[in-house]
Every structure is written in C-alpha cells, then in structure tokens.
Design an enzyme around this catalytic site. Structure first.
Site, mmCIF file in Angstrom:
data_model
loop_
_atom_site.group_PDB
_atom_site.id
_atom_site.type_symbol
_atom_site.label_atom_id
_atom_site.label_comp_id
_atom_site.label_asym_id
_atom_site.label_seq_id
_atom_site.Cartn_x
_atom_site.Cartn_y
_atom_site.Cartn_z
ATOM 1 N N ASP A 151 0.824 -1.215 0.000
ATOM 2 C CA ASP A 151 0.000 0.000 0.000
ATOM 3 C C ASP A 151 0.853 1.258 0.000
ATOM 4 O O ASP A 151 2.070 1.208 0.148
ATOM 5 C CB ASP A 151 -0.965 -0.013 1.195
ATOM 6 C CG ASP A 151 -0.289 -0.420 2.504
ATOM 7 O OD1 ASP A 151 0.951 -0.431 2.560
ATOM 8 O OD2 ASP A 151 -1.014 -0.724 3.465
ATOM 9 N N HIS A 159 -7.407 -4.701 10.333
ATOM 10 C CA HIS A 159 -7.137 -4.472 8.901
ATOM 11 C C HIS A 159 -5.861 -5.202 8.467
ATOM 12 O O HIS A 159 -4.968 -5.470 9.281
ATOM 13 C CB HIS A 159 -7.087 -2.980 8.556
ATOM 14 C CG HIS A 159 -5.898 -2.217 9.038
ATOM 15 N ND1 HIS A 159 -5.934 -0.858 9.265
ATOM 16 C CD2 HIS A 159 -4.626 -2.583 9.334
ATOM 17 C CE1 HIS A 159 -4.749 -0.442 9.663
ATOM 18 N NE2 HIS A 159 -3.936 -1.468 9.724
ATOM 19 N N GLU A 171 -9.660 -1.821 5.361
ATOM 20 C CA GLU A 171 -10.303 -1.547 6.647
ATOM 21 C C GLU A 171 -11.533 -2.439 6.829
ATOM 22 O O GLU A 171 -12.021 -3.043 5.868
ATOM 23 C CB GLU A 171 -10.712 -0.066 6.705
ATOM 24 C CG GLU A 171 -9.550 0.926 6.581
ATOM 25 C CD GLU A 171 -8.697 1.065 7.846
ATOM 26 O OE1 GLU A 171 -8.587 0.087 8.631
ATOM 27 O OE2 GLU A 171 -8.126 2.148 8.041
ATOM 28 N N ASN A 205 -7.729 -2.737 14.424
ATOM 29 C CA ASN A 205 -9.110 -2.992 14.003
ATOM 30 C C ASN A 205 -9.205 -4.215 13.088
ATOM 31 O O ASN A 205 -10.245 -4.461 12.500
ATOM 32 C CB ASN A 205 -9.692 -1.759 13.298
ATOM 33 C CG ASN A 205 -8.905 -1.377 12.044
ATOM 34 O OD1 ASN A 205 -7.973 -2.071 11.644
ATOM 35 N ND2 ASN A 205 -9.293 -0.278 11.426
HETATM 36 P P1 PGA Z 1 2.316 -1.777 12.715
HETATM 37 O O1 PGA Z 1 1.084 -1.632 11.742
HETATM 38 O O2 PGA Z 1 3.221 -2.812 12.140
HETATM 39 O O3 PGA Z 1 2.955 -0.421 12.725
HETATM 40 O O4 PGA Z 1 1.784 -2.178 14.054
HETATM 41 C C1 PGA Z 1 0.470 -2.747 11.217
HETATM 42 C C2 PGA Z 1 -0.773 -2.346 10.483
HETATM 43 O O5 PGA Z 1 -1.456 -1.406 10.876
HETATM 44 O O6 PGA Z 1 -1.096 -3.017 9.493
#
Ligand code: PGA
Length: 242
Positions: free
Chosen positions: A67, A137, A142, A135
C-alpha cells in the site's frame, strides 16, 4: 495455519526472517510481498545484515508492497516508498527496477489500481508479509472491505490515522486516503506471513485467528488460505484460546 509464539519483538523478527530467508535461498528469483509499519522493521534489519555478510542476495528478487498513502510526494519522509528505501531497499543488493509499490501520486488512481492488480497477478508473490491493524485491517483494507476486493483507494479509519500519527508531526498531517492491494490480491500469494507484537494487537489477533471469518475483521480471511505462518509475541497471542 502454523502459529508460532515468540517471547519478544526480536524473536518474532528472527523467526519471520527465517521464512523469508528460506524462500530466497530456495528460489533466488523469488517474489516477496512486503509491508510497512513498525512490525517489519526488525525483519528488514536482519535482511540487510545477512545481505551485507553475503549470506543472501536479492539481485534477482522482485518485491511488491501492499500500500501507499495517496497524495504524499514519493520522497516524503512518511511515504511508504521512502520507508522501504530507508529500511530495506538501499541496504540490500536489490535492483531498484525490481521493487514495486502502488503510486499514490498517480493522476488517474483508478488506472493505477488496475495496473497494480495486473502487476501482482503477473508476479505471483511467493510469500506475502503482513502486519495487522488494531481494528483487524490487513494492508489498508479496513473493516467492511469486501473479501473479493481488488486494489482500490480507501478513506482511512480514524483509528488507523491516530495509530499512524506518531510518524507525523500532527494528526492533521496524516493523509486521509491510501491505495491498497485488495484482499483478493493478498490472498493470491502462495504463502502468507503475518507478524504481530504487543497487547494492543491481541484483540485483533484473537478475532482474526479464532473468530468467525467475517468482513468486519479483514484479517479473518487468512483462515481460508492454505499456507499461512503467523508469528506473534506472547502479548499479541495473549487472547488466543487454544
Ligand atoms: P504496525 O502496523 O506494524 O505499525 O503495528 C500494522 C498495520 O497497521 O497493518
């Protein structure tokens, strides 16, 4: 699904790196699906260190990232392109033309989504590294994203923007939109490698791995993939019921 529980972040990184290292040693032309965020940083450090020692070469490896923010210039400190260059690509022997991210600066974002889907379909990642949001995702898919989604632009959830605000000087600077590989593209990888650390991920992990497969928890789709390796620290694993 293989679930490995490690003591801490460093052990999670070492074990997850082992999966990537074995993939590249078995196939020097491997295609790696990569991710941004704090979870993969330790893995990328190990990749760079091993490459500097001459143990693993990425000369023939190709990468596709999940992304990118929409609207941030590519060299912006917080663009995912810049993150990948600083944390990995500039520190290993990969060829720049073999690294791919969605282009969040494209003038025609719909065309960019189609281009990216075609690229991922042609490259067929051998392993896709994934983090997970609080959450549930995966990438920027999302909650509520259809499981059959292609690459698309999305409006970030407020909780996601708040979680990412630590990298920006204020919440207001966190972009509101992003372009993300869809769940269909993620599921097309031959193997999925999910890493998570910390108590703040424990609810999402419990829902993703032990709850119903439901679009309200995008990561729950992993239960439907035939080859998944999950590496968790004990805090992220603390709400799993075995
Ligand atoms: P993080 O994020 O590795 O910074 O915890 C993971 C995500 O939100 O997909």
């Amino acid at each position: 699904m293989k679930i490995i529980i490690a003591n801490d972040y460093d052990e999670v990184s070492r074990l997850a790196y082992g999966v990537i290292k074995n993939t590249v040693l078995a196939n020097p032309n491997a295609v790696l699906g990569l991710a941004t965020g704090s979870s993969p940083v330790g893995i990328y450090k190990l990749m760079a260190e091993d490459c500097a020692r001459g143990e693993v070469s990425y000369k023939n490896v190709k990468t596709v990232n999940l992304d990118e923010y929409v609207g941030l210039p590519k060299d912006h400190e917080q663009s995912y392109k810049r993150f990948m260059q600083d944390n990995l690509f500039n520190r290993i022997d990969i060829l720049p033309e073999n690294t791919h991210l969605p282009d969040g600066t494209a003038s025609d974002l719909q065309a960019e989504c189609s281009r990216y889907d075609a690229l991922v379909a042609s490259l067929k990642p051998d392993v896709q590294l994934l983090g997970i949001g609080r959450n549930g995702h995966i990438a920027f898919n999302e909650p509520g994203t259809p499981f059959d989604s292609n690459t698309h632009t999305i409006t970030l959830e407020e909780s996601t923007r708040v979680a990412n605000a630590k990298y920006f000087s204020s919440l207001n600077e966190v972009p509101r939109k992003a372009i993300t590989l869809g769940i269909k593209g993620i599921m097309s990888a031959k193997r999925l490698l999910l890493v998570a650390n910390g108590t703040e991920k424990s609810d999402a992990i419990a829902r993703a791995l032990g709850g119903p497969v439901d679009e309200s928890c995008p990561a729950s789709i992993l239960q439907k993939h035939g080859d998944v390796v999950v590496v968790l620290d004990k805090n992220a694993a603390s709400k799993l019921k075995f």
